[in-house]
Motif scaffolding. Structure first.
Motif, short mmCIF file in Angstrom:
data_model
loop_
_atom_site.label_atom_id
_atom_site.label_comp_id
_atom_site.label_asym_id
_atom_site.label_seq_id
_atom_site.Cartn_x
_atom_site.Cartn_y
_atom_site.Cartn_z
N LEU A 61 0.84 -1.21 0.00
CA LEU A 61 0.00 0.00 0.00
C LEU A 61 0.87 1.25 0.00
O LEU A 61 0.55 2.25 -0.68
N ARG A 88 -9.87 -4.99 -1.05
CA ARG A 88 -10.40 -4.45 0.21
C ARG A 88 -9.38 -3.53 0.91
O ARG A 88 -9.71 -2.38 1.22
N PRO A 89 -8.14 -3.98 1.17
CA PRO A 89 -7.20 -3.04 1.80
C PRO A 89 -6.87 -1.82 0.94
O PRO A 89 -6.65 -0.73 1.47
N ILE A 91 -8.93 -0.28 -1.21
CA ILE A 91 -10.06 0.66 -1.14
C ILE A 91 -10.15 1.28 0.26
O ILE A 91 -10.44 2.47 0.39
N ARG A 92 -9.85 0.48 1.27
CA ARG A 92 -9.90 1.03 2.63
C ARG A 92 -8.85 2.14 2.79
O ARG A 92 -9.11 3.17 3.40
N ARG A 93 -7.70 1.96 2.20
CA ARG A 93 -6.63 2.96 2.37
C ARG A 93 -6.86 4.20 1.49
O ARG A 93 -6.67 5.33 1.94
N GLY A 95 -9.75 4.88 -0.58
CA GLY A 95 -11.14 5.32 -0.76
C GLY A 95 -11.73 4.80 -2.07
O GLY A 95 -11.02 4.59 -3.06
N ARG A 96 -13.05 4.63 -2.07
CA ARG A 96 -13.71 4.08 -3.25
C ARG A 96 -13.59 5.02 -4.45
O ARG A 96 -13.47 4.59 -5.59
N CYS A 99 -10.65 4.58 -6.69
CA CYS A 99 -10.44 3.25 -7.27
C CYS A 99 -11.49 2.94 -8.34
O CYS A 99 -12.65 3.30 -8.19
#
Ligand SMILES: C[S@@+](CC[C@H](N)C(=O)[O-])C[C@H]1O[C@@H](n2cnc3c(N)ncnc32)[C@H](O)[C@@H]1O
Length: 210
Positions: A61, A88-89, A91-93, A95-96, A99
């Motif tokens: 990341l 998942r990681p 997008i979590r880091r 943001g949607r 991405c």
């Protein structure tokens, strides 16, 4: 492809023929490819910088963060990004909104296709990176269950699940789907079975079709 957005690209279960045209287009336009070694190896002609992702997700990341906004980045994931993937990681880091998720053919789809059974209503569990907490005595009530397997730590849990489900469900071991060493077979139990790292186990309630 834009440089302040990360493309998260589903690359299918393994065979190049199962990578969608949209995924190929994103990979073609990328200046940085991030993913597991075997996914990077699928695209030997890409001139992009390659960042191999292993167990250290945080490091991957940080590598992405260092390039975001400067270069076109594609994160490659196996199968579909929506199922137990690096999506998942990422997008979590980031943001949607940062991405774009490009769907891929999941290994679970490939597994059901390989035995000619539809997967509507199927429960999906991962024993890929952990021993599932789900109780086999409860799972026996599922009509269809797909387990992402291939991790030796889960072998004992899988043995127990097969013992619990064996009387009521047909058990299929689907290894290396879509690859030249694909091996799909129906079994009675999972005792003393060494599974390929790419394995889906299907439990299908016995009925007219099975
Ligand atoms: C991290 S999960 C990724 C799942 C992926 N996102 C998908 O949609 O297929 C890895 C697991 O996917 C399954 N898998 C991936 N490729 C496979 C293949 N070619 N054949 C069988 N199982 C596969 C295995 O259960 C493996 O442990």
């Amino acid at each position: 492809m834009v440089i302040d957005r990360i493309d998260i690209v589903g690359c299918g279960p393994g065979a190049l023929e199962q990578v969608t045209p949209e995924a190929l287009c994103a990979i073609d336009g990328a200046e940085v490819l991030v993913g597991a070694e075997r996914l990077l190896d699928l695209f030997p002609n890409s001139q992009a910088e390659r960042i191999s992702v292993g167990a250290d997700i945080a490091k991957a990341l940080d590598e992405i963060a260092a390039r975001l906004g400067k270069r076109k980045i594609a994160v490659l994931v196996t199968g579909d990004p929506g199922l137990r993937s690096l999506a998942r990681p990422v997008i979590r880091r980031f943001g949607r909104d940062a991405c774009r998720v490009i769907p891929g053919i999941s290994s679970v789809q490939a597994a059901f296709a390989s035995i000619g059974v539809d997967w509507y209503g199927a429960r999906i569990l991962s024993a890929h990176d952990r021993v599932p907490e789900a109780d086999p005595a409860v799972l026996v009530h599922e009509e269809k269950l797909a387990v992402l397997a291939g991790n030796s730590e889960s072998a004992q849990w899988l043995d127990g699940l097969a013992i619990q489900m064996g009387a009521t469900h047909a058990i299929f071991v689907c290894e290396n789907l879509t690859l030249s060493n694909e091996h799909v077979r129906r079994v009675d139990d999972l005792k003393i079975m060494t599974l390929a790292s790419r394995t889906i186990i299907l439990f299908i309630r016995k009925g007219d079709a099975l």
